[in-house]
Write a protein that holds these residues in place. Structure first.
Motif, PDB file in Angstrom:
ATOM      1  N   ILE A  16     -34.943  82.028   8.931  1.00 16.48           N
ATOM      2  CA  ILE A  16     -34.132  82.591   7.855  1.00 16.48           C
ATOM      3  C   ILE A  16     -32.975  83.398   8.462  1.00 16.48           C
ATOM      4  O   ILE A  16     -33.153  84.116   9.438  1.00 16.48           O
ATOM      5  CB  ILE A  16     -34.985  83.494   6.950  1.00 16.48           C
ATOM      6  CG1 ILE A  16     -36.071  82.657   6.243  1.00 16.48           C
ATOM      7  CG2 ILE A  16     -34.132  84.203   5.898  1.00 16.48           C
ATOM      8  CD1 ILE A  16     -37.060  83.490   5.453  1.00 16.48           C
ATOM      9  N   LYS A  17     -31.809  83.262   7.866  1.00 16.57           N
ATOM     10  CA  LYS A  17     -30.621  83.946   8.389  1.00 16.57           C
ATOM     11  C   LYS A  17     -30.854  85.454   8.518  1.00 16.57           C
ATOM     12  O   LYS A  17     -31.308  86.099   7.586  1.00 16.57           O
ATOM     13  CB  LYS A  17     -29.427  83.688   7.463  1.00 16.57           C
ATOM     14  CG  LYS A  17     -28.122  84.293   7.971  1.00 16.57           C
ATOM     15  CD  LYS A  17     -26.962  83.989   7.042  1.00 16.57           C
ATOM     16  CE  LYS A  17     -25.675  84.605   7.552  1.00 16.57           C
ATOM     17  NZ  LYS A  17     -24.527  84.339   6.656  1.00 16.57           N
ATOM     18  N   GLY A  18     -30.552  85.980   9.673  1.00 12.79           N
ATOM     19  CA  GLY A  18     -30.713  87.402   9.945  1.00 12.79           C
ATOM     20  C   GLY A  18     -32.041  87.757  10.581  1.00 12.79           C
ATOM     21  O   GLY A  18     -32.177  88.802  11.227  1.00 12.79           O
ATOM     22  N   VAL A  19     -33.043  86.884  10.444  1.00 17.32           N
ATOM     23  CA  VAL A  19     -34.374  87.175  10.984  1.00 17.32           C
ATOM     24  C   VAL A  19     -34.423  87.015  12.504  1.00 17.32           C
ATOM     25  O   VAL A  19     -34.940  87.902  13.202  1.00 17.32           O
ATOM     26  CB  VAL A  19     -35.443  86.308  10.294  1.00 17.32           C
ATOM     27  CG1 VAL A  19     -36.792  86.434  11.011  1.00 17.32           C
ATOM     28  CG2 VAL A  19     -35.581  86.716   8.831  1.00 17.32           C
ATOM     29  N   PRO A  20     -33.920  85.903  13.085  1.00 17.57           N
ATOM     30  CA  PRO A  20     -34.030  85.758  14.546  1.00 17.57           C
ATOM     31  C   PRO A  20     -33.399  86.900  15.336  1.00 17.57           C
ATOM     32  O   PRO A  20     -33.991  87.403  16.294  1.00 17.57           O
ATOM     33  CB  PRO A  20     -33.300  84.424  14.811  1.00 17.57           C
ATOM     34  CG  PRO A  20     -33.400  83.672  13.535  1.00 17.57           C
ATOM     35  CD  PRO A  20     -33.310  84.716  12.460  1.00 17.57           C
ATOM     36  N   SER A  21     -32.202  87.317  14.944  1.00 18.24           N
ATOM     37  CA  SER A  21     -31.535  88.398  15.683  1.00 18.24           C
ATOM     38  C   SER A  21     -32.287  89.717  15.553  1.00 18.24           C
ATOM     39  O   SER A  21     -32.365  90.498  16.512  1.00 18.24           O
ATOM     40  CB  SER A  21     -30.096  88.565  15.193  1.00 18.24           C
ATOM     41  OG  SER A  21     -30.067  88.856  13.800  1.00 18.24           O
ATOM     42  N   LEU A  58     -35.683  93.044   7.659  1.00 16.31           N
ATOM     43  CA  LEU A  58     -36.420  91.782   7.541  1.00 16.31           C
ATOM     44  C   LEU A  58     -36.798  91.511   6.091  1.00 16.31           C
ATOM     45  O   LEU A  58     -36.698  90.381   5.608  1.00 16.31           O
ATOM     46  CB  LEU A  58     -37.682  91.821   8.407  1.00 16.31           C
ATOM     47  CG  LEU A  58     -37.483  91.757   9.926  1.00 16.31           C
ATOM     48  CD1 LEU A  58     -38.818  91.937  10.639  1.00 16.31           C
ATOM     49  CD2 LEU A  58     -36.841  90.437  10.346  1.00 16.31           C
ATOM     50  N   VAL A  59     -37.243  92.560   5.394  1.00 14.64           N
ATOM     51  CA  VAL A  59     -37.605  92.414   3.984  1.00 14.64           C
ATOM     52  C   VAL A  59     -36.399  91.981   3.159  1.00 14.64           C
ATOM     53  O   VAL A  59     -36.489  91.078   2.315  1.00 14.64           O
ATOM     54  CB  VAL A  59     -38.195  93.732   3.439  1.00 14.64           C
ATOM     55  CG1 VAL A  59     -38.346  93.671   1.924  1.00 14.64           C
ATOM     56  CG2 VAL A  59     -39.542  94.018   4.086  1.00 14.64           C
ATOM     57  N   LEU A  60     -35.257  92.615   3.396  1.00 10.27           N
ATOM     58  CA  LEU A  60     -34.047  92.284   2.639  1.00 10.27           C
ATOM     59  C   LEU A  60     -33.577  90.863   2.937  1.00 10.27           C
ATOM     60  O   LEU A  60     -33.074  90.162   2.055  1.00 10.27           O
ATOM     61  CB  LEU A  60     -32.938  93.280   2.969  1.00 10.27           C
ATOM     62  CG  LEU A  60     -33.188  94.730   2.537  1.00 10.27           C
ATOM     63  CD1 LEU A  60     -32.071  95.642   3.042  1.00 10.27           C
ATOM     64  CD2 LEU A  60     -33.309  94.835   1.021  1.00 10.27           C
ATOM     65  N   ALA A  61     -33.751  90.432   4.177  1.00 10.51           N
ATOM     66  CA  ALA A  61     -33.298  89.092   4.553  1.00 10.51           C
ATOM     67  C   ALA A  61     -34.233  88.009   4.033  1.00 10.51           C
ATOM     68  O   ALA A  61     -33.783  86.923   3.657  1.00 10.51           O
ATOM     69  CB  ALA A  61     -33.185  88.985   6.073  1.00 10.51           C
ATOM     70  N   ALA A  62     -35.539  88.305   3.991  1.00 12.61           N
ATOM     71  CA  ALA A  62     -36.527  87.270   3.664  1.00 12.61           C
ATOM     72  C   ALA A  62     -36.809  87.146   2.178  1.00 12.61           C
ATOM     73  O   ALA A  62     -37.291  86.104   1.730  1.00 12.61           O
ATOM     74  CB  ALA A  62     -37.825  87.549   4.415  1.00 12.61           C
ATOM     75  N   GLY A  63     -36.560  88.196   1.403  1.00 10.47           N
ATOM     76  CA  GLY A  63     -36.832  88.126  -0.033  1.00 10.47           C
ATOM     77  C   GLY A  63     -38.301  87.899  -0.330  1.00 10.47           C
ATOM     78  O   GLY A  63     -39.162  88.659   0.120  1.00 10.47           O
ATOM     79  N   ARG A  84     -40.309  85.850   0.838  1.00  8.48           N
ATOM     80  CA  ARG A  84     -41.112  85.493   2.013  1.00  8.48           C
ATOM     81  C   ARG A  84     -41.281  86.671   2.966  1.00  8.48           C
ATOM     82  O   ARG A  84     -41.631  86.503   4.138  1.00  8.48           O
ATOM     83  CB  ARG A  84     -40.458  84.315   2.741  1.00  8.48           C
ATOM     84  CG  ARG A  84     -40.223  83.110   1.841  1.00  8.48           C
ATOM     85  CD  ARG A  84     -39.741  81.913   2.614  1.00  8.48           C
ATOM     86  NE  ARG A  84     -40.792  81.353   3.439  1.00  8.48           N
ATOM     87  CZ  ARG A  84     -40.610  80.328   4.274  1.00  8.48           C
ATOM     88  NH1 ARG A  84     -39.408  79.790   4.392  1.00  8.48           N
ATOM     89  NH2 ARG A  84     -41.604  79.863   4.990  1.00  8.48           N
ATOM     90  N   ALA A  85     -41.046  87.865   2.463  1.00  8.57           N
ATOM     91  CA  ALA A  85     -41.126  89.073   3.289  1.00  8.57           C
ATOM     92  C   ALA A  85     -42.475  89.252   3.980  1.00  8.57           C
ATOM     93  O   ALA A  85     -42.516  89.610   5.160  1.00  8.57           O
ATOM     94  CB  ALA A  85     -40.791  90.305   2.449  1.00  8.57           C
ATOM     95  N   PRO A  86     -43.636  89.048   3.290  1.00 12.61           N
ATOM     96  CA  PRO A  86     -44.913  89.245   3.982  1.00 12.61           C
ATOM     97  C   PRO A  86     -45.057  88.380   5.230  1.00 12.61           C
ATOM     98  O   PRO A  86     -45.583  88.830   6.258  1.00 12.61           O
ATOM     99  CB  PRO A  86     -45.953  88.862   2.910  1.00 12.61           C
ATOM    100  CG  PRO A  86     -45.266  89.120   1.619  1.00 12.61           C
ATOM    101  CD  PRO A  86     -43.837  88.745   1.859  1.00 12.61           C
ATOM    102  N   VAL A  87     -44.597  87.119   5.148  1.00  9.01           N
ATOM    103  CA  VAL A  87     -44.685  86.229   6.308  1.00  9.01           C
ATOM    104  C   VAL A  87     -43.781  86.730   7.435  1.00  9.01           C
ATOM    105  O   VAL A  87     -44.178  86.777   8.597  1.00  9.01           O
ATOM    106  CB  VAL A  87     -44.294  84.786   5.913  1.00  9.01           C
ATOM    107  CG1 VAL A  87     -44.353  83.869   7.130  1.00  9.01           C
ATOM    108  CG2 VAL A  87     -45.201  84.275   4.807  1.00  9.01           C
ATOM    109  N   VAL A  88     -42.575  87.129   7.088  1.00 10.10           N
ATOM    110  CA  VAL A  88     -41.613  87.583   8.098  1.00 10.10           C
ATOM    111  C   VAL A  88     -42.080  88.890   8.736  1.00 10.10           C
ATOM    112  O   VAL A  88     -41.908  89.106   9.938  1.00 10.10           O
ATOM    113  CB  VAL A  88     -40.215  87.740   7.479  1.00 10.10           C
ATOM    114  CG1 VAL A  88     -39.248  88.394   8.453  1.00 10.10           C
ATOM    115  CG2 VAL A  88     -39.673  86.374   7.058  1.00 10.10           C
ATOM    116  N   LEU A  89     -42.696  89.774   7.952  1.00  9.45           N
ATOM    117  CA  LEU A  89     -43.210  91.028   8.507  1.00  9.45           C
ATOM    118  C   LEU A  89     -44.330  90.772   9.513  1.00  9.45           C
ATOM    119  O   LEU A  89     -44.471  91.509  10.500  1.00  9.45           O
ATOM    120  CB  LEU A  89     -43.707  91.941   7.380  1.00  9.45           C
ATOM    121  CG  LEU A  89     -42.608  92.609   6.543  1.00  9.45           C
ATOM    122  CD1 LEU A  89     -43.224  93.404   5.406  1.00  9.45           C
ATOM    123  CD2 LEU A  89     -41.731  93.508   7.399  1.00  9.45           C
TER     124      LEU A  89
END
Length: 404
Positions: free
Chosen positions: A191-196, A314-319, A321-326
């Motif tokens: 997701i955009k913003g997550v890798p960086s 991460l929460v703002l970027a993932a919407g 899907r935040a739990p997975v990204v966290l």
């Protein structure tokens, strides 16, 4: 559940305070002993998402019981480890137990609490990790320095037994809320913003732990502190880290998280450079000890400030899907620690200053990655002002007046 996270947090970080004694006891070098933290953190980073998938449909209570059993067995094995290979196996088992327990405890806390009390429940359960830094690690370090590092692991195992008994007696069955596949977890990382954001966390944590893993050795070489006196340094770091953790929540509510992370990374660069200068100039005198204590306090106030800010990004970027990204964010935390063990182990033979320089370099790289990825958040472009509409020459109708 909070006692379980306290035991796990103590187990994860206390080895830093007794690393020299562990190395001497197992007949390995300091750098090789430091790889025990790399093993623990690396296995945690990899096993946590895999374990979450494999046990996703199990009752949360059963998962936590299994995790604590693995954790207790691991620490008993560490107590009686006759050589380095057995100690490595013990750290692998402990990491598997920790990676299985912490997410399950968070899910269980959210599941059994009332909706209006879930924040407090999560704070209490996950707060065990924070308290471990402030209390568990200094106390474990004191016991390890004054008595034996094996006694420290025995006490941690005993805490795990008490937590297991408490869960068995007082917690009801908690059904699973479902499972997220590994494919979904991997796709969420794109997701955009997550890798960086994840990359900046990995690099910054690598810098912090390059120094933290060998903090007892660093303080001994630069400040001349030995034995139980080192406990005071860990206590200072733990208390200021707790203050930092609680302050981060307030700051995130009042400032843009990207700016908080930028300030935290910059602060780490300054503090790590100050550690390097002190390592060069320190002579073991009283002033050196005071300077080190001050730097450790400042370090504690900055070292954990960036992570909550990056979590919010991460929460703002993932919407949705935040739990997975966290969960990926947690894995990045331990991946950074694993890299730190390797980096610090390679540099420790070059002296204390080399560790601080490497830590400063990591913080500087993390800052550069963050600035490049969050420029729009840090310096939002101003929208051009719209020109004022020309006055109308058409007589106003009733409908026009009402709209005005």
């Amino acid at each position: 559940m909070a006692l379980g996270t306290f035991a796990l947090g103590t187990d994860a970080f206390v080895i830093s305070g007794v690393l020299s004694k562990v190395g001497n006891s197992l007949n390995v070098s300091l750098g090789t002993a430091g790889l025990l933290i790399t093993v623990f953190s690396g296995v945690y980073a990899v096993s946590a998402p895999v374990s979450a998938v494999l046990t996703g449909n199990m009752c949360r209570k059963r998962v936590m019981q299994l995790a604590l059993l693995i954790f207790v067995v691991a620490n008993v094995l560490a107590v009686f480890a006759p050589d380095y290979a057995i100690m490595v196996a013990a750290r692998v088992l402990a990491a598997v137990g920790a990676g299985l327990y912490t997410p399950s405890a968070a899910a269980a806390a959210a599941g059994i609490a009332k909706p209006e009390e879930r924040g407090r429940a999560l704070t209490l359960v996950l707060g065990g990790l924070t308290v471990a830094n402030a209390v568990g690690v200094p106390l474990g370090t004191f016991i390890g320095q004054a008595v034996s590092w094996r006694v420290t692991f025995a006490i941690v195992a005993a805490l795990g037994v008490i937590a297991y008994a408490g869960l068995t007696r007082s917690l009801d069955e908690i059904p699973s809320t479902g499972v997220v596949s590994l494919r979904d977890r991997i796709s969420a990382a794109a997701i955009k913003g997550v890798p960086s954001t994840l990359l900046s966390v990995i690099i910054a944590i690598c810098g912090v732990f390059t120094l933290y893993i060998y903090l007892a050795w660093f303080i001994g070489r630069v400040g001349g502190l030995t034995g139980a006196a080192i406990t005071i340094i860990y206590l200072i770091f733990g208390v200021t880290a707790v203050v930092c953790n609680f302050s981060a929540g307030w700051l995130i509510d009042h400032m843009a998280p990207a700016r908080i992370a930028a300030l935290a990374f910059a602060g780490l660069v300054v503090v790590h450079v100050a550690f390097a200068l002190t390592a060069w100039a320190g002579d073991g005198s009283t002033w050196t000890v005071y300077v080190l204590a001050l730097l450790v306090a400042l370090w504690g106030l900055t070292s954990w400030l960036f992570y909550p800010a990056q979590q919010k990004r991460l929460v703002l970027a993932a919407g949705s899907r935040a739990p997975v990204v966290l969960s990926l964010g947690a894995s990045s935390l331990y991946a950074g620690q694993a890299l730190a063990g390797v980096l610090g182990g390679a540099l420790v033979k070059h002296g204390p200053a080399s560790l601080a320089i490497a830590a400063a370099a990591c913080a500087l790289i993390a800052l550069a990655v963050h600035l490049a990825a969050s420029a729009r958040e840090l310096f939002p472009a101003r929208e051009p002002a719209l020109p004022e509409p020309a006055p109308s020459t058409v007589p106003a109708t009733p409908s026009t007046r009402s709209s005005v």
